[in-house]
Scaffold this motif. Sequence first.
Motif, PDB file in Angstrom:
ATOM      1  N   GLY A  10       0.792  -1.218   0.000  1.00 18.56           N
ATOM      2  CA  GLY A  10       0.000   0.000   0.000  1.00 18.56           C
ATOM      3  C   GLY A  10       0.824   1.267   0.000  1.00 18.56           C
ATOM      4  O   GLY A  10       0.275   2.368  -0.105  1.00 18.56           O
ATOM      5  N   THR A  11       2.152   1.136   0.089  1.00 18.14           N
ATOM      6  CA  THR A  11       3.043   2.294   0.122  1.00 18.14           C
ATOM      7  C   THR A  11       3.591   2.593  -1.274  1.00 18.14           C
ATOM      8  O   THR A  11       4.075   1.680  -1.949  1.00 18.14           O
ATOM      9  CB  THR A  11       4.229   2.024   1.065  1.00 18.14           C
ATOM     10  OG1 THR A  11       3.742   1.702   2.362  1.00 18.14           O
ATOM     11  CG2 THR A  11       5.150   3.229   1.145  1.00 18.14           C
ATOM     12  N   PRO A  12       3.535   3.843  -1.734  1.00 18.92           N
ATOM     13  CA  PRO A  12       4.264   4.182  -2.966  1.00 18.92           C
ATOM     14  C   PRO A  12       5.746   3.859  -2.777  1.00 18.92           C
ATOM     15  O   PRO A  12       6.375   4.330  -1.826  1.00 18.92           O
ATOM     16  CB  PRO A  12       4.020   5.687  -3.109  1.00 18.92           C
ATOM     17  CG  PRO A  12       2.712   5.920  -2.412  1.00 18.92           C
ATOM     18  CD  PRO A  12       2.756   4.984  -1.226  1.00 18.92           C
ATOM     19  N   SER A  13       6.280   3.036  -3.675  1.00 18.78           N
ATOM     20  CA  SER A  13       7.606   2.473  -3.434  1.00 18.78           C
ATOM     21  C   SER A  13       8.618   2.758  -4.533  1.00 18.78           C
ATOM     22  O   SER A  13       9.807   2.452  -4.362  1.00 18.78           O
ATOM     23  CB  SER A  13       7.489   0.951  -3.272  1.00 18.78           C
ATOM     24  OG  SER A  13       6.930   0.355  -4.437  1.00 18.78           O
ATOM     25  N   TYR A  14       8.173   3.362  -5.645  1.00 18.54           N
ATOM     26  CA  TYR A  14       9.087   3.523  -6.779  1.00 18.54           C
ATOM     27  C   TYR A  14       8.439   4.467  -7.773  1.00 18.54           C
ATOM     28  O   TYR A  14       7.205   4.621  -7.796  1.00 18.54           O
ATOM     29  CB  TYR A  14       9.321   2.153  -7.436  1.00 18.54           C
ATOM     30  CG  TYR A  14      10.308   2.129  -8.578  1.00 18.54           C
ATOM     31  CD1 TYR A  14      11.656   2.389  -8.373  1.00 18.54           C
ATOM     32  CD2 TYR A  14       9.893   1.808  -9.871  1.00 18.54           C
ATOM     33  CE1 TYR A  14      12.563   2.337  -9.419  1.00 18.54           C
ATOM     34  CE2 TYR A  14      10.792   1.753 -10.923  1.00 18.54           C
ATOM     35  CZ  TYR A  14      12.128   2.020 -10.696  1.00 18.54           C
ATOM     36  OH  TYR A  14      13.021   1.972 -11.732  1.00 18.54           O
ATOM     37  N   VAL A  15       9.268   5.112  -8.588  1.00 18.95           N
ATOM     38  CA  VAL A  15       8.765   5.949  -9.679  1.00 18.95           C
ATOM     39  C   VAL A  15       9.649   5.742 -10.894  1.00 18.95           C
ATOM     40  O   VAL A  15      10.845   5.454 -10.779  1.00 18.95           O
ATOM     41  CB  VAL A  15       8.746   7.449  -9.299  1.00 18.95           C
ATOM     42  CG1 VAL A  15       7.725   7.712  -8.199  1.00 18.95           C
ATOM     43  CG2 VAL A  15      10.124   7.952  -8.887  1.00 18.95           C
ATOM     44  N   ASP A  16       9.044   5.877 -12.070  1.00 19.23           N
ATOM     45  CA  ASP A  16       9.851   5.926 -13.281  1.00 19.23           C
ATOM     46  C   ASP A  16       9.198   6.839 -14.303  1.00 19.23           C
ATOM     47  O   ASP A  16       8.056   7.273 -14.140  1.00 19.23           O
ATOM     48  CB  ASP A  16      10.153   4.533 -13.844  1.00 19.23           C
ATOM     49  CG  ASP A  16       8.962   3.799 -14.433  1.00 19.23           C
ATOM     50  OD1 ASP A  16       7.861   4.387 -14.548  1.00 19.23           O
ATOM     51  OD2 ASP A  16       9.123   2.613 -14.788  1.00 19.23           O
ATOM     52  N   ILE A  17       9.963   7.152 -15.339  1.00 18.68           N
ATOM     53  CA  ILE A  17       9.498   8.068 -16.370  1.00 18.68           C
ATOM     54  C   ILE A  17       9.799   7.477 -17.739  1.00 18.68           C
ATOM     55  O   ILE A  17      10.872   6.908 -17.963  1.00 18.68           O
ATOM     56  CB  ILE A  17      10.159   9.461 -16.217  1.00 18.68           C
ATOM     57  CG1 ILE A  17       9.560  10.468 -17.206  1.00 18.68           C
ATOM     58  CG2 ILE A  17      11.666   9.389 -16.333  1.00 18.68           C
ATOM     59  CD1 ILE A  17      10.008  11.898 -16.964  1.00 18.68           C
ATOM     60  N   GLY A  18       8.829   7.587 -18.649  1.00 21.03           N
ATOM     61  CA  GLY A  18       9.041   7.246 -20.043  1.00 21.03           C
ATOM     62  C   GLY A  18       9.319   8.520 -20.818  1.00 21.03           C
ATOM     63  O   GLY A  18       8.507   9.442 -20.814  1.00 21.03           O
ATOM     64  N   SER A  19      10.460   8.587 -21.474  1.00 16.10           N
ATOM     65  CA  SER A  19      10.911   9.825 -22.109  1.00 16.10           C
ATOM     66  C   SER A  19      11.086   9.652 -23.611  1.00 16.10           C
ATOM     67  O   SER A  19      11.527   8.589 -24.068  1.00 16.10           O
ATOM     68  CB  SER A  19      12.248  10.259 -21.494  1.00 16.10           C
ATOM     69  OG  SER A  19      12.835  11.308 -22.246  1.00 16.10           O
ATOM     70  N   PRO A  20      10.799  10.705 -24.400  1.00 18.08           N
ATOM     71  CA  PRO A  20      11.097  10.640 -25.834  1.00 18.08           C
ATOM     72  C   PRO A  20      12.600  10.652 -26.113  1.00 18.08           C
ATOM     73  O   PRO A  20      13.023  10.303 -27.211  1.00 18.08           O
ATOM     74  CB  PRO A  20      10.419  11.896 -26.392  1.00 18.08           C
ATOM     75  CG  PRO A  20      10.328  12.831 -25.235  1.00 18.08           C
ATOM     76  CD  PRO A  20      10.138  11.965 -24.027  1.00 18.08           C
ATOM     77  N   GLY A  54      24.972   3.744  -5.503  1.00 23.24           N
ATOM     78  CA  GLY A  54      24.696   2.341  -5.778  1.00 23.24           C
ATOM     79  C   GLY A  54      23.323   1.858  -5.377  1.00 23.24           C
ATOM     80  O   GLY A  54      22.984   0.692  -5.619  1.00 23.24           O
ATOM     81  N   ASP A  55      22.507   2.721  -4.780  1.00 19.58           N
ATOM     82  CA  ASP A  55      21.155   2.344  -4.371  1.00 19.58           C
ATOM     83  C   ASP A  55      20.135   2.858  -5.389  1.00 19.58           C
ATOM     84  O   ASP A  55      20.184   4.029  -5.792  1.00 19.58           O
ATOM     85  CB  ASP A  55      20.818   2.927  -2.998  1.00 19.58           C
ATOM     86  CG  ASP A  55      21.639   2.305  -1.885  1.00 19.58           C
ATOM     87  OD1 ASP A  55      21.933   1.100  -1.968  1.00 19.58           O
ATOM     88  OD2 ASP A  55      21.982   3.026  -0.924  1.00 19.58           O
ATOM     89  N   ASP A  56      19.188   2.013  -5.775  1.00 17.85           N
ATOM     90  CA  ASP A  56      18.170   2.389  -6.751  1.00 17.85           C
ATOM     91  C   ASP A  56      17.242   3.458  -6.179  1.00 17.85           C
ATOM     92  O   ASP A  56      16.786   3.353  -5.030  1.00 17.85           O
ATOM     93  CB  ASP A  56      17.325   1.173  -7.136  1.00 17.85           C
ATOM     94  CG  ASP A  56      18.126   0.085  -7.827  1.00 17.85           C
ATOM     95  OD1 ASP A  56      19.266   0.354  -8.251  1.00 17.85           O
ATOM     96  OD2 ASP A  56      17.603  -1.044  -7.943  1.00 17.85           O
ATOM     97  N   VAL A  57      16.945   4.482  -6.997  1.00 17.93           N
ATOM     98  CA  VAL A  57      16.013   5.523  -6.560  1.00 17.93           C
ATOM     99  C   VAL A  57      14.906   5.795  -7.571  1.00 17.93           C
ATOM    100  O   VAL A  57      13.836   6.291  -7.201  1.00 17.93           O
ATOM    101  CB  VAL A  57      16.741   6.846  -6.222  1.00 17.93           C
ATOM    102  CG1 VAL A  57      17.599   6.680  -4.970  1.00 17.93           C
ATOM    103  CG2 VAL A  57      17.578   7.343  -7.390  1.00 17.93           C
ATOM    104  N   ALA A  58      15.120   5.492  -8.869  1.00 16.04           N
ATOM    105  CA  ALA A  58      14.108   5.776  -9.888  1.00 16.04           C
ATOM    106  C   ALA A  58      14.518   5.099 -11.187  1.00 16.04           C
ATOM    107  O   ALA A  58      15.659   4.636 -11.333  1.00 16.04           O
ATOM    108  CB  ALA A  58      13.954   7.281 -10.107  1.00 16.04           C
ATOM    109  N   GLY A  59      13.582   5.054 -12.143  1.00 18.20           N
ATOM    110  CA  GLY A  59      13.861   4.461 -13.441  1.00 18.20           C
ATOM    111  C   GLY A  59      13.593   5.437 -14.571  1.00 18.20           C
ATOM    112  O   GLY A  59      12.750   6.333 -14.454  1.00 18.20           O
ATOM    113  N   ILE A  60      14.315   5.265 -15.681  1.00 19.92           N
ATOM    114  CA  ILE A  60      14.145   6.084 -16.880  1.00 19.92           C
ATOM    115  C   ILE A  60      14.132   5.146 -18.077  1.00 19.92           C
ATOM    116  O   ILE A  60      15.035   4.316 -18.242  1.00 19.92           O
ATOM    117  CB  ILE A  60      15.284   7.105 -17.034  1.00 19.92           C
ATOM    118  CG1 ILE A  60      15.313   8.071 -15.842  1.00 19.92           C
ATOM    119  CG2 ILE A  60      15.150   7.878 -18.350  1.00 19.92           C
ATOM    120  CD1 ILE A  60      16.536   8.972 -15.807  1.00 19.92           C
TER     121      ILE A  60
END
Length: 254
Positions: A10-20, A54-60
């Motif tokens: 139930g916790t927001p745990s990650y974010v990513d973005i789709g980019s052109p 070295g720790d994951d924080v977001a995706g692209i």
Amino acid sequence: MAKRTSHPAGTPSYVDIGSPDPTATAAFYGALFGWTVNDLGPDAGGYAMAQIDGDDVAGIGPQQAPGPPYWTTYISVDNVDDTAKKVEASGGSVLAPAMDVFDAGRMAVFMDPNGAAFAGWQPKESIGADRVNEHGALCWNELNTRNLDAAKAFYTDVFGWSWSDNSEYGEFKVGDRGVGGAMPMGDNHPPEVPEHWLVYFAVDDINEAVAKVKELGGTTMTEPFEAVGVGQMAVALDPHQAAFAVIQLNEPGD
């Protein structure tokens, strides 16, 4: 430092973005937040992981749909297939059915009944973000909606959230912990702006962050202002017009 080894369901745990232009997007956010962005190789289809020490924080990754790019909020779940059934039973829709992401986890993309897109993340080897609530890391996720009551009902049905008693701003909780918010969209949002989840990144100095956004080719939708009791924040657009927020927290997050 606020490192995580798990995120409660139930916790927001990650974010990513789709980019052109993922390379340009990685350069922008890397310079803004101090990220190192690592391409995950050809099998990942151009997806890259942003890291701090070295720790994951977001995706692209590459943009998958037409229209302006946007940040996607992922909410941790125990079983994403069950979540998909709850989403549909509660009036939402499944935009991308549940799929395995290598050994990292299992995900699906949804839309709530009012049109805001979000994703579910069932962790396996990856919990999502390894760091939160520090400079350059995710610290808050906020639903912007034109129907706050309907949004509260939907997300409560799907995730079991409880809500703060406030008609102007909804803070949702997992147990006793506030993990995100929901805000009514007012006249400052043109009709063509869809309902959406706004992603907040923590920064050490709000004025430096806003100046850096502009230096790197982004723009600000607001200048820094006080989020009462929380900190100084601003809403910005990256060079490809994806919206995000930066906030200098009054107190470091845990």
